[in-house]
Design an enzyme around this catalytic site. Structure first.
Site, short mmCIF file in Angstrom:
data_model
loop_
_atom_site.label_atom_id
_atom_site.label_comp_id
_atom_site.label_asym_id
_atom_site.label_seq_id
_atom_site.Cartn_x
_atom_site.Cartn_y
_atom_site.Cartn_z
N ASP A 5 0.70 -1.12 0.06
CA ASP A 5 -0.06 -0.02 -0.02
C ASP A 5 0.90 1.10 0.10
O ASP A 5 0.57 2.34 0.61
CB ASP A 5 -1.04 -0.10 1.36
CG ASP A 5 -1.88 -1.12 1.20
OD1 ASP A 5 -2.26 -1.53 0.32
OD2 ASP A 5 -2.07 -1.66 2.28
N LYS A 13 2.17 2.11 -5.19
CA LYS A 13 3.10 1.65 -6.16
C LYS A 13 2.31 1.78 -7.42
O LYS A 13 2.87 1.99 -8.61
CB LYS A 13 3.39 0.21 -6.18
CG LYS A 13 4.45 -0.24 -5.01
CD LYS A 13 4.66 -1.60 -4.83
CE LYS A 13 3.56 -2.53 -4.39
NZ LYS A 13 2.95 -2.12 -3.15
N GLY A 18 -4.18 -4.23 -4.39
CA GLY A 18 -5.07 -3.33 -4.65
C GLY A 18 -4.50 -2.15 -5.09
O GLY A 18 -3.81 -1.42 -4.08
N HIS A 19 -4.29 -1.93 -6.20
CA HIS A 19 -3.61 -0.67 -6.69
C HIS A 19 -4.73 0.30 -7.37
O HIS A 19 -5.36 0.05 -8.30
CB HIS A 19 -2.77 -0.86 -8.04
CG HIS A 19 -1.51 -1.90 -7.61
ND1 HIS A 19 -0.74 -2.56 -8.43
CD2 HIS A 19 -1.11 -2.21 -6.32
CE1 HIS A 19 0.23 -3.26 -7.57
NE2 HIS A 19 0.01 -3.24 -6.38
N GLN A 55 2.26 -5.93 -2.96
CA GLN A 55 2.57 -6.14 -1.56
C GLN A 55 3.98 -5.15 -1.40
O GLN A 55 4.28 -4.40 -2.04
CB GLN A 55 2.59 -7.50 -1.11
CG GLN A 55 1.43 -8.21 -1.08
CD GLN A 55 0.97 -8.77 -2.42
OE1 GLN A 55 1.65 -9.56 -2.98
NE2 GLN A 55 -0.36 -8.66 -2.72
P1 IMP Z 1 -2.58 -12.52 1.77
O1 IMP Z 1 -1.65 -12.13 0.78
O2 IMP Z 1 -3.92 -12.53 1.49
O3 IMP Z 1 -2.41 -14.09 2.28
O4 IMP Z 1 -2.56 -11.76 3.41
C1 IMP Z 1 -1.14 -12.06 3.97
C2 IMP Z 1 -0.96 -10.74 4.74
O5 IMP Z 1 -0.42 -9.82 3.74
C3 IMP Z 1 -2.10 -9.96 5.15
O6 IMP Z 1 -1.53 -9.26 6.41
C4 IMP Z 1 -2.46 -8.85 4.33
O7 IMP Z 1 -3.20 -8.01 4.90
C5 IMP Z 1 -1.15 -8.64 3.73
N1 IMP Z 1 -1.52 -8.08 2.16
C6 IMP Z 1 -1.61 -8.81 1.22
N2 IMP Z 1 -1.53 -8.22 0.13
C7 IMP Z 1 -1.57 -7.10 0.56
C8 IMP Z 1 -1.40 -5.77 -0.23
O8 IMP Z 1 -1.70 -5.51 -1.48
N3 IMP Z 1 -1.30 -4.55 0.47
C9 IMP Z 1 -1.29 -4.74 1.82
N4 IMP Z 1 -1.12 -5.79 2.63
C10 IMP Z 1 -1.42 -7.01 1.81
#
Ligand code: IMP
Length: 431
Positions: A13, A16, A40-41, A225
């Site tokens: 977040d 990017k 989520g971009h 991420q």
């Molecule tokens: P998962 O990727 O859904 O398995 O989540 C694992 C961890 O990564 C959690 O803490 C999510 O909130 C975090 N996470 C996954 N994708 C994102 C992202 O695009 N932005 C911020 N946090 C993310």
């Protein structure tokens, strides 16, 4: 040719999407290489706001081609919906978006496992996005997953395989989770339908990216991420299930190291995290609420309130070093415009010991007490600044400190959501 790699320097977040959108007008390709619809971009083009989960942020530059690499886990239901939402808003996607046949298929049972596993963990849950990411990667590494290439098979074969996989998943649902089975037939039929629409997009990355490999075409690598969510180098186990650091760009596209140019790290001017896990500089109660409100810090994928805190230099240096970042872009500087005193964590205290190197082990991180350096806020809007000289002196002082302490040049500063709300500088911010 400089094939930049864009990497999140914090917990995701960082903004990017906006940066990839801004930089992609100069390249032939934008490549995503890891993760899935957990990303989520958010991108603001003219006065319209778009949120992308799978499709690379390069899609808003009409001449750019976009690619979803083998390192990703792709939910074909989400991909179909995202493509049609973009097309409905006048963005041409067909003939510009391609998907690796080796990317993993994320199936409805992966989402269900994600949700049930999180519920089972209760207070120890990761706080995932619930998009099925971990279970889909588990299938990949167990070598039981389906791949996008399976959508190219004859419809009867695909239908039969999808039924077999869903029935196997149903056994786990009932035996391990005591949960209702999914309808294997419905899933298989829907998948056959989806395959029809997605087939033209599915390609061999080896063939498609030949120009990038031979360096006749340029590419921007779009990370999702952030460094601290990397499965190996992040705050394990509170991480995502892929390599969001620079190595993921190689394994997730099948391109060799010589294709990677500068690694550019994206850092928010402060810090946020969604989901659980240690966050030493987190601000609680009213202070956290203020940053959340000023920064609109709610997840683009789940709508969850993001945890907010001060910039953490130890974590920042770690990200610069692990990824070999040569440049940095600081985003959301404007969010600090109304803050009276801005703080940066410069060291940690663990019990009686002073710590200057980021302690990667989660249990140490949870015990860290950050020591801060304070900066007088500038308390003036920066949203109309377009050059370093436009910035208030106090804001420049803050940026200079970050640049010196992180040991990488700040090559850009974002001061708002719009494309034009950027300050670019090739030579850094330190005078
Ligand atoms: P998962 O990727 O859904 O398995 O989540 C694992 C961890 O990564 C959690 O803490 C999510 O909130 C975090 N996470 C996954 N994708 C994102 C992202 O695009 N932005 C911020 N946090 C993310």
């Amino acid at each position: 040719m400089d094939n930049r790699v864009i990497i999140g320097g914090q917990w995701g977040d960082e903004g990017k999407g906006k940066i990839v959108d801004a930089l992609s007008d100069k390249v032939d390709w934008v490549l995503r290489y890891q993760g899935g619809a957990n990303a989520g971009h958010t991108i603001k083009v003219a006065d319209e706001e778009f949120v992308l989960h799978l499709v690379p942020s390069g899609i808003f530059q009409p001449e750019v081609r976009c690619y979803l690499g083998n390192g990703m886990v792709i939910d074909p239901w989400s991909l179909r919906d995202e493509i049609s939402a973009l097309e409905q808003r006048g963005i041409r996607v067909r003939d510009r978006l391609f998907v690796s046949s080796a990317a993993q298929l994320l199936m409805p049972y992966h989402r269900r496992f994600d949700e049930l596993k999180e519920n089972k963990l209760r207070r120890k849950s990761i706080g995932t996005t619930g998009r099925g990411i971990g279970p889909a990667y588990l299938d990949k590494f167990q070598r039981t997953g389906l791949r996008l290439g399976d959508l190219l098979r004859a419809p009867e074969t695909l239908e039969r395989t999808a039924i077999e996989k869903t029935l196997a998943a149903n056994e786990i649902l009932s035996d391990f989770f005591d949960a209702e089975p999914l309808s294997a037939r419905t899933i298989a039929e829907e998948l056959v339908d989806l395959a029809e629409g997605l087939r033209p997009l599915i390609v061999s990355g080896y063939e498609l990216l030949r120009g990038v490999r031979e360096r006749t075409e340029s590419a921007l690598f779009e990370g999702a991420q952030g460094t601290l969510l990397d499965i190996d180098h992040g705050t394990y186990p509170y991480v995502t299930s892929s390599n969001s650091t620079v190595g993921g760009a190689l394994t997730g596209t099948g391109l060799p190291p010589r294709c990677l140019g500068d690694v550019v790290g994206i850092f928010k001017a402060y810090c946020t995290r969604v989901g659980n896990g240690p966050f030493p500089t987190e601000l609680l109660a009213d202070d956290g609420d203020l940053l959340r409100k000023l920064g609109g810090e709610y997840g683009a994928t789940t709508g969850r309130a993001r945890r907010c805190g001060w910039f953490d230099l130890l974590a920042g240096r770690y990200a610069v070093s692990v990824n070999g970042m040569s440049g940095i872009i600081v985003t959301k500087l404007d969010v600090l415009d109304r803050i009276e005193t801005v703080k940066v964590a410069t060291t940690y205290q663990i019990d009686d010991e002073r710590v200057d190197l980021y302690p990667v082990r989660g249990e140490l991180l949870a015990r860290c007490r950050p020591q801060y350096r304070e900066f007088a806020g500038w308390e003036r809007p920066t949203t109309d600044c377009r050059s370093l000289t436009d910035l208030p002196a106090a804001a420049r002082k803050y940026l200079e400190f970050l640049e010196q302490e992180l040991g990488a040049l700040i090559v850009g500063v974002s001061v708002g959501k719009r494309r034009d709300q950027m300050i670019w500088t090739d030579t850094g911010v330190t005078t």
